[in-house]
Design a protein around this motif. Structure first.
Motif, PDB file in Angstrom:
ATOM      1  N   THR A  83      22.504  10.319   4.781  1.00 39.56           N
ATOM      2  CA  THR A  83      22.542  10.945   6.097  1.00 39.56           C
ATOM      3  C   THR A  83      21.158  10.879   6.725  1.00 39.56           C
ATOM      4  O   THR A  83      20.177  11.349   6.141  1.00 39.56           O
ATOM      5  CB  THR A  83      23.012  12.413   6.012  1.00 39.56           C
ATOM      6  OG1 THR A  83      22.260  13.105   4.999  1.00 39.56           O
ATOM      7  CG2 THR A  83      24.480  12.489   5.651  1.00 39.56           C
ATOM      8  N   LEU A  84      21.088  10.313   7.918  1.00 38.80           N
ATOM      9  CA  LEU A  84      19.849  10.203   8.685  1.00 38.80           C
ATOM     10  C   LEU A  84      20.077  10.900  10.018  1.00 38.80           C
ATOM     11  O   LEU A  84      20.917  10.476  10.811  1.00 38.80           O
ATOM     12  CB  LEU A  84      19.476   8.736   8.911  1.00 38.80           C
ATOM     13  CG  LEU A  84      19.381   7.839   7.673  1.00 38.80           C
ATOM     14  CD1 LEU A  84      19.081   6.395   8.082  1.00 38.80           C
ATOM     15  CD2 LEU A  84      18.320   8.353   6.703  1.00 38.80           C
ATOM     16  N   ASN A  85      19.344  11.980  10.267  1.00 37.23           N
ATOM     17  CA  ASN A  85      19.575  12.812  11.454  1.00 37.23           C
ATOM     18  C   ASN A  85      18.566  12.535  12.562  1.00 37.23           C
ATOM     19  O   ASN A  85      17.403  12.232  12.279  1.00 37.23           O
ATOM     20  CB  ASN A  85      19.483  14.288  11.085  1.00 37.23           C
ATOM     21  CG  ASN A  85      20.681  14.801  10.303  1.00 37.23           C
ATOM     22  OD1 ASN A  85      20.681  15.940   9.856  1.00 37.23           O
ATOM     23  ND2 ASN A  85      21.701  13.977  10.125  1.00 37.23           N
ATOM     24  N   THR A  99      15.279  17.049  17.412  1.00 37.20           N
ATOM     25  CA  THR A  99      15.691  18.222  18.172  1.00 37.20           C
ATOM     26  C   THR A  99      14.596  18.545  19.182  1.00 37.20           C
ATOM     27  O   THR A  99      13.477  18.034  19.098  1.00 37.20           O
ATOM     28  CB  THR A  99      15.901  19.446  17.267  1.00 37.20           C
ATOM     29  OG1 THR A  99      14.647  19.812  16.679  1.00 37.20           O
ATOM     30  CG2 THR A  99      16.918  19.166  16.171  1.00 37.20           C
ATOM     31  N   GLU A 100      14.923  19.421  20.116  1.00 34.48           N
ATOM     32  CA  GLU A 100      13.942  19.809  21.129  1.00 34.48           C
ATOM     33  C   GLU A 100      12.706  20.431  20.502  1.00 34.48           C
ATOM     34  O   GLU A 100      11.585  20.240  20.972  1.00 34.48           O
ATOM     35  CB  GLU A 100      14.582  20.776  22.127  1.00 34.48           C
ATOM     36  CG  GLU A 100      13.702  21.115  23.305  1.00 34.48           C
ATOM     37  CD  GLU A 100      14.428  21.940  24.347  1.00 34.48           C
ATOM     38  OE1 GLU A 100      13.866  22.137  25.430  1.00 34.48           O
ATOM     39  OE2 GLU A 100      15.566  22.380  24.079  1.00 34.48           O
ATOM     40  N   GLY A 101      12.886  21.164  19.410  1.00 34.54           N
ATOM     41  CA  GLY A 101      11.760  21.827  18.762  1.00 34.54           C
ATOM     42  C   GLY A 101      10.831  20.904  18.000  1.00 34.54           C
ATOM     43  O   GLY A 101       9.775  21.341  17.525  1.00 34.54           O
ATOM     44  N   GLY A 102      11.196  19.622  17.882  1.00 31.92           N
ATOM     45  CA  GLY A 102      10.363  18.716  17.115  1.00 31.92           C
ATOM     46  C   GLY A 102      10.057  17.414  17.812  1.00 31.92           C
ATOM     47  O   GLY A 102       9.702  16.425  17.170  1.00 31.92           O
ATOM     48  N   GLY A 103      10.199  17.374  19.134  1.00 30.32           N
ATOM     49  CA  GLY A 103       9.878  16.172  19.873  1.00 30.32           C
ATOM     50  C   GLY A 103      11.054  15.268  20.155  1.00 30.32           C
ATOM     51  O   GLY A 103      10.879  14.165  20.672  1.00 30.32           O
ATOM     52  N   LEU A 104      12.263  15.695  19.780  1.00 33.30           N
ATOM     53  CA  LEU A 104      13.500  14.981  20.112  1.00 33.30           C
ATOM     54  C   LEU A 104      13.631  13.617  19.437  1.00 33.30           C
ATOM     55  O   LEU A 104      14.411  12.786  19.876  1.00 33.30           O
ATOM     56  CB  LEU A 104      13.629  14.797  21.632  1.00 33.30           C
ATOM     57  CG  LEU A 104      13.805  16.070  22.457  1.00 33.30           C
ATOM     58  CD1 LEU A 104      13.693  15.759  23.941  1.00 33.30           C
ATOM     59  CD2 LEU A 104      15.167  16.696  22.154  1.00 33.30           C
ATOM     60  N   GLU A 105      12.906  13.393  18.341  1.00 35.04           N
ATOM     61  CA  GLU A 105      12.955  12.062  17.752  1.00 35.04           C
ATOM     62  C   GLU A 105      12.687  12.102  16.251  1.00 35.04           C
ATOM     63  O   GLU A 105      11.765  12.767  15.787  1.00 35.04           O
ATOM     64  CB  GLU A 105      11.920  11.164  18.424  1.00 35.04           C
ATOM     65  CG  GLU A 105      11.995   9.721  18.019  1.00 35.04           C
ATOM     66  CD  GLU A 105      11.036   8.859  18.818  1.00 35.04           C
ATOM     67  OE1 GLU A 105      11.495   7.850  19.400  1.00 35.04           O
ATOM     68  OE2 GLU A 105       9.834   9.186  18.868  1.00 35.04           O
ATOM     69  N   THR A 106      13.511  11.395  15.505  1.00 34.17           N
ATOM     70  CA  THR A 106      13.255  11.095  14.100  1.00 34.17           C
ATOM     71  C   THR A 106      12.923   9.615  14.014  1.00 34.17           C
ATOM     72  O   THR A 106      13.617   8.785  14.606  1.00 34.17           O
ATOM     73  CB  THR A 106      14.488  11.409  13.238  1.00 34.17           C
ATOM     74  OG1 THR A 106      14.801  12.799  13.351  1.00 34.17           O
ATOM     75  CG2 THR A 106      14.230  11.077  11.771  1.00 34.17           C
ATOM     76  N   VAL A 153      17.530  12.436   5.283  1.00 36.59           N
ATOM     77  CA  VAL A 153      16.324  12.601   6.094  1.00 36.59           C
ATOM     78  C   VAL A 153      16.661  13.539   7.241  1.00 36.59           C
ATOM     79  O   VAL A 153      17.520  13.243   8.082  1.00 36.59           O
ATOM     80  CB  VAL A 153      15.815  11.258   6.642  1.00 36.59           C
ATOM     81  CG1 VAL A 153      14.602  11.481   7.542  1.00 36.59           C
ATOM     82  CG2 VAL A 153      15.455  10.317   5.492  1.00 36.59           C
ATOM     83  N   GLY A 154      15.986  14.686   7.278  1.00 36.26           N
ATOM     84  CA  GLY A 154      16.276  15.712   8.265  1.00 36.26           C
ATOM     85  C   GLY A 154      15.661  15.426   9.631  1.00 36.26           C
ATOM     86  O   GLY A 154      14.835  14.516   9.808  1.00 36.26           O
ATOM     87  N   ILE A 171      15.025  15.433   2.243  1.00 37.34           N
ATOM     88  CA  ILE A 171      13.859  15.669   3.092  1.00 37.34           C
ATOM     89  C   ILE A 171      14.294  16.549   4.249  1.00 37.34           C
ATOM     90  O   ILE A 171      15.160  16.169   5.045  1.00 37.34           O
ATOM     91  CB  ILE A 171      13.265  14.348   3.608  1.00 37.34           C
ATOM     92  CG1 ILE A 171      12.685  13.545   2.442  1.00 37.34           C
ATOM     93  CG2 ILE A 171      12.203  14.605   4.655  1.00 37.34           C
ATOM     94  CD1 ILE A 171      12.036  12.251   2.865  1.00 37.34           C
ATOM     95  N   ALA A 172      13.706  17.722   4.351  1.00 35.52           N
ATOM     96  CA  ALA A 172      14.072  18.665   5.405  1.00 35.52           C
ATOM     97  C   ALA A 172      13.471  18.228   6.744  1.00 35.52           C
ATOM     98  O   ALA A 172      12.808  17.192   6.848  1.00 35.52           O
ATOM     99  CB  ALA A 172      13.593  20.062   5.031  1.00 35.52           C
TER     100      ALA A 172
END
Length: 266
Positions: free
Chosen positions: A94-96, A99-106, A120-121, A138-139
């Motif tokens: 699972t690769l997520n 979010t808005e709280g983290g810059g909107l990008e993984t 990968v969170g 990985i959170a």
């Protein structure tokens, strides 16, 4: 298969599919997905959201790539997931997205390998050549440097940093920052020296490894002063050794976590 897409696969209108892409049976590709040239989805793969998958990456059955972040604060904001080129995504991974709280990008680099059921969170950033063994977790908001290897069942808490070429042992529970080239074991994880095998495999010069070993001793076996004070001293002593400066720069940077230290360190 017709044009590389199996007749049982669903590719929604709007999806951008590169050349020589193969999409196997019962896959689902969402309307905002971009698959680079040579990507292969084996079968039963679901790729959703604003996800970009780099060239020649291969995704195995039952992987979930780009679906909604596992964060109860997520409110549907337009977040993205970027997966690099030449990656391997094995079964059940699972690769997520962010979010808005983290810059909107993984963001995931090139040549990474995610073995079965690893995760990968949201809002995490992984460098190139990262290997997650089976069941690694990985959170969110985790930063992982280049060429990091994590053993099976290891877990990393939110906002942790892992430096380049570090090694995390199987079943380790990592709750503090891990220096570049460091090696940790145990739950909770403690520093067990340098990843000498990794250093040699990646061709670092013998004299630089020798200097790094000396710096490690001064950082973690010298009881005088705080770790930050020792890092400042080591940075000055080894100012011409780039390998050592990567460690001291990591220690002296801003962080939300303490550092992994040897078991004897307080």
């Amino acid at each position: 298969m017709t044009s590389g897409i199996h007749p049982t696969a669903i590719v929604e209108d709007g999806a951008q599919i590169g050349s020589d892409v193969r999409i196997g049976p019962f896959c689902h590709v969402g309307p905002d997905v971009v698959l680079g040239d040579g990507v292969e989805l084996k079968s039963h793969v679901a790729v959703a959201g604003r996800t970009r998958v780099g060239a020649r990456t291969v995704v195995f059955p039952f992987a979930s790539v780009g679906h909604q972040a596992q964060d109860l604060k997520y409110r549907g904001e337009a977040a993205t997931l970027r997966v690099g080129s030449d990656c391997i995504v094995r079964e059940g991974v699972t690769l997520n997205p962010g979010t808005e709280g983290g810059g909107l990008e993984t963001v995931i680099g090139d040549r990474c390998a995610f073995l079965a059921n690893s995760h990968v969170g949201h809002d995490s950033r992984l460098g190139n050549g990262v290997i997650l063994s089976n069941n690694v977790m990985i959170a969110g908001h985790v930063t992982v440097g280049d060429n990091v290897i994590m053993g099976g069942g290891a877990a990393v808490i939110q906002f942790t940093r892992i430096g380049d070429n570090a090694f995390v042992g199987g079943l380790a529970g990592l709750e503090n920052d891990l220096i570049p080239f460091g090696m940790v074991m145990g739950n909770r994880a403690r520093l067990n020296g340098l990843n000498l095998v990794g250093l040699k495999r990646h061709g670092f010069a013998r004299e630089d490894i020798h200097a790094l070993r000396g710096a490690y001793k001064e950082l973690f076996e010298d009881a005088e002063g705080t770790l930050r004070q020792r890092a400042e001293k080591v940075a000055e002593t080894y100012s011409t050794v780039a390998l050592v400066r990567r460690v001291t720069d990591f220690i002296l940077a801003e962080s939300d976590r303490r550092f992994c230290t040897p078991p004897s360190e307080g």
